[in-house]
Enzyme design. Structure first.
Site, PDB file in Angstrom:
ATOM      1  N   GLU A 156       0.857  -1.201   0.000  1.00 12.59           N
ATOM      2  CA  GLU A 156       0.000   0.000   0.000  1.00 12.59           C
ATOM      3  C   GLU A 156       0.887   1.242   0.000  1.00 12.59           C
ATOM      4  O   GLU A 156       1.752   1.400   0.859  1.00 12.59           O
ATOM      5  CB  GLU A 156      -0.925  -0.010   1.224  1.00 12.59           C
ATOM      6  CG  GLU A 156      -1.770   1.247   1.401  1.00 12.59           C
ATOM      7  CD  GLU A 156      -2.633   1.583   0.181  1.00 12.59           C
ATOM      8  OE1 GLU A 156      -3.506   0.778  -0.174  1.00 12.59           O
ATOM      9  OE2 GLU A 156      -2.391   2.658  -0.436  1.00 12.59           O
TER      10      GLU A 156
ATOM     11  N   GLY B  36      -6.799   1.131   3.665  1.00 16.69           N
ATOM     12  CA  GLY B  36      -8.267   1.174   3.515  1.00 16.69           C
ATOM     13  C   GLY B  36      -8.725   1.689   2.171  1.00 16.69           C
ATOM     14  O   GLY B  36      -9.898   1.569   1.834  1.00 16.69           O
ATOM     15  N   GLY B  37      -7.823   2.320   1.403  1.00 20.25           N
ATOM     16  CA  GLY B  37      -8.181   2.756   0.054  1.00 20.25           C
ATOM     17  C   GLY B  37      -9.107   3.963   0.038  1.00 20.25           C
ATOM     18  O   GLY B  37      -9.274   4.672   1.031  1.00 20.25           O
TER      19      GLY B  37
ATOM     20  N   CYS C 190     -12.522   4.306  -0.443  1.00 22.48           N
ATOM     21  CA  CYS C 190     -13.842   4.313   0.205  1.00 22.48           C
ATOM     22  C   CYS C 190     -13.748   4.830   1.640  1.00 22.48           C
ATOM     23  O   CYS C 190     -14.434   5.767   2.028  1.00 22.48           O
ATOM     24  CB  CYS C 190     -14.432   2.908   0.174  1.00 22.48           C
ATOM     25  SG  CYS C 190     -16.037   2.816   0.970  1.00 22.48           S
TER      26      CYS C 190
ATOM     27  N   HIS D   5     -47.716  -0.898   8.372  1.00 25.87           N
ATOM     28  CA  HIS D   5     -48.226   0.458   8.191  1.00 25.87           C
ATOM     29  C   HIS D   5     -47.812   1.298   9.394  1.00 25.87           C
ATOM     30  O   HIS D   5     -47.927   0.832  10.521  1.00 25.87           O
ATOM     31  CB  HIS D   5     -49.758   0.428   8.094  1.00 25.87           C
ATOM     32  CG  HIS D   5     -50.352   1.800   8.071  1.00 25.87           C
ATOM     33  ND1 HIS D   5     -50.275   2.615   6.964  1.00 25.87           N
ATOM     34  CD2 HIS D   5     -50.995   2.519   9.034  1.00 25.87           C
ATOM     35  CE1 HIS D   5     -50.860   3.768   7.226  1.00 25.87           C
ATOM     36  NE2 HIS D   5     -51.299   3.751   8.486  1.00 25.87           N
TER      37      HIS D   5
END
Ligand SMILES: Cc1cc2nc3c(=O)[nH]c(=O)nc-3n(C[C@H](O)[C@H](O)[C@H](O)COP(=O)(O)OP(=O)(O)OC[C@H]3O[C@@H](n4cnc5c(N)ncnc54)[C@H](O)[C@@H]3O)c2cc1C
Length: 466
Positions: free
Chosen positions: A36, A41-42, A44, A450
């Site tokens: 990385e 975590g990238g 997103c 409802h």
């Protein structure tokens, strides 16, 4: 020349899909390298879904606070503290990132090496990693998974270098509220930020080259979204192409646009480029491995997510197609099934839903009316304004409509667009019916509590038979 360190598997990128894959591979006894170059975590978690939806929530509170009197609740003057909004966003982002980091820490006790740095291919199964400390390391494995994602496309118009241009990442770090935010792009990122900053108190203009916003949607859906945004006080310009931008005194900028009526000048305090994204493939040099890319630089894969080079796979945004976190996660499921469980999962016929987090939300799954017609299907279209749903009336959230496309022969639901408060959740109910191949009559006649929004599905499908 140092020898490449051998692994059983190399995974590049730590996104949502890759949140699980390297750990699953390591648990299966494989020696894994996970690489990385940015935040764990990238997109997103760090600069995509999590921070935007956190800020959208703040914007909605501002909107509701201003509407207090509609509900008989009186408040004082409403103001938005942008640094406080940002601090809240940062806290939630850090929590999500830490959660992922701690799972990786546990996995590192297994068979997993986390290498912080940028990877690039030297040969089909060999990569060089430029580590953050300045060293480089060569690594090799028979199985390589690329999950390097994409990033905002830099703006290319005349004069762009003379002004400061925001993108989807930098706009979330502003300390002061833009007086007038000009947004280039009428896709979901432009719309979410546009409504968010309008609710924070900015003047907002959305500039869209194409004839309407959200071009993938049916005309009635994008027209209703445009109407809602205009009601909120946003200026929406369609068929409008930015030509040139230049700085003005006092920190302003002038944007020249071409409209069907001729050239027009817009003055703004901030400019957000939200017109597209580009794949993270340049630094990766996949060409050195002989991996085929499409014309825009996205990695080409088959239905099992394998590239043209056996043993090299790609998942998530970098392979093109719908760019969503849940797609990246489903790609992980396909790879886990095929690589670890000897299955034969594929992307064929998968139903990909999405939600645009404007307010009201637009929840979408399956075919649009236009797509179904293009395929020559015999269809029936059910449509219901939210003013006909008791829950929407009671909560004062009557903007939008529900729309579903039904196959006239099989009675099965082919798709829907739910433009409504919690539209993403209601769409998911229809998605589940589609997954179970239920006829529309099952939702028309089902008993729903409802007064819920879901109950509106009875009425929506009743419109087909009334
Ligand atoms: C503003 C915004 C809002 C969004 N909102 C939503 C939403 O509400 N819902 C939704 O589903 N999706 C949303 N998305 C899209 C979503 O974030 C992406 O689809 C998702 O993150 C894609 O994940 P990915 O697997 O492609 O990898 P990414 O998350 O893009 O991660 C790729 C990782 O690879 C790393 N990397 C890249 N190149 C290298 C290299 N050479 N060496 C080492 N590491 C490298 C990067 O640093 C990055 O961490 C949003 C996106 C944006 C920008």
């Amino acid at each position: 020349m140092p020898q490449a360190t051998p692994y059983d598997a190399i995974v590049i990128g730590t996104s949502q899909g890759d949140r699980f894959l390297p750990i699953a591979l390591a648990k299966a006894g494989k020696k894994v390298a996970l690489i990385e170059r940015g935040h764990i975590g990238g997109v997103c978690v760090n600069v995509g879904c999590t921070p935007t939806k956190t800020m959208v929530a703040s914007a909605r509170v501002a909107y509701l606070a201003r509407r207090g009197a509609d509900y008989g609740v009186h408040t004082g003057p409403i103001s938005v503290d942008l640094p406080a909004v940002r601090t809240r966003k940062q806290g939630i982002v850090e929590g999500a990132r830490l959660g992922y980091e701690s799972r990786l820490t546990v996995a590192q006790g297994l068979n997993l090496d986390l290498l912080r740095g940028e990877a690039h291919f030297l040969a089909p199964k060999t990569l060089e990693v430029a580590l953050q400390g300045g060293e480089t390391r060569e690594i090799t494995a028979p199985l390589i998974v690329i999950d390097t994602g994409d990033r905002p496309e830099p703006l290319a118009i005349q004069g762009v270098e003379s002004v400061s241009v925001l993108n989807s990442t930098t706009i979330m770090e502003l300390d002061t509220l833009p007086e007038h935010l000009l947004i280039l792009g009428g896709g979901y990122i432009g719309l979410e930020f546009g409504q968010m900053f309008r609710r924070f108190g900015s003047q907002v203009t959305i500039i869209q080259r194409r004839p309407r916003l959200l071009m993938r949607e049916d005309e009635d859906v994008s027209d209703e979204v445009t109407k809602i945004l205009r009601e909120d006080g946003i200026t929406v310009l369609t068929e409008t192409t930015p030509q040139q931008v230049e700085p003005q005194s006092g920190g302003y900028m002038q944007l020249t646009v071409r409209t069907p009526q001729g050239e027009q000048q817009l003055t703004g305090s901030h400019l957000l480029a939200a017109s597209g994204r580009v794949p993270n493939t340049e630094a990766l040099t996949p060409q050195a491995a002989g991996i085929q890319l499409d014309q825009e630089g996205y990695i080409q894969v088959n239905e099992q997510l394998e590239t043209n080079v056996p043993g090299i796979y790609a998942l998530g945004d970098v392979k093109g197609g719908p760019a969503f976190t849940h797609v990246s996660y489903d790609d992980f499921r396909i790879l886990r099934t095929n690589l670890l469980e000897h299955g034969n999962a594929s992307t064929r016929d998968r139903l990909v839903p999405y939600t645009i987090f404007i307010d009201p939300q637009l929840g979408r799954v399956g075919m649009t009316e236009n797509e179904a017609k293009k395929q020559g299907r015999k269809i029936r279209v059910a449509k219901l304004p939210m003013t006909a749903v008791p829950r929407a009336l009671e909560t004062g959230e009557t903007r939008g409509f529900m729309k579903a496309i039904v196959d006239a022969e099989t009675q099965q639901i082919l798709g829907c667009a739910i433009l409504s408060i919690e539209g993403g959740e209601i769409m998911t109910i229809i998605q589940v019916a589609m997954m179970g191949k239920l006829p529309y009559t099952a939702l028309k006649e089902g008993i729903f509590t409802h007064p819920t929004l879901a109950e509106g599905l009875n009425t929506l499908f009743m419109t087909l038979d009334s």
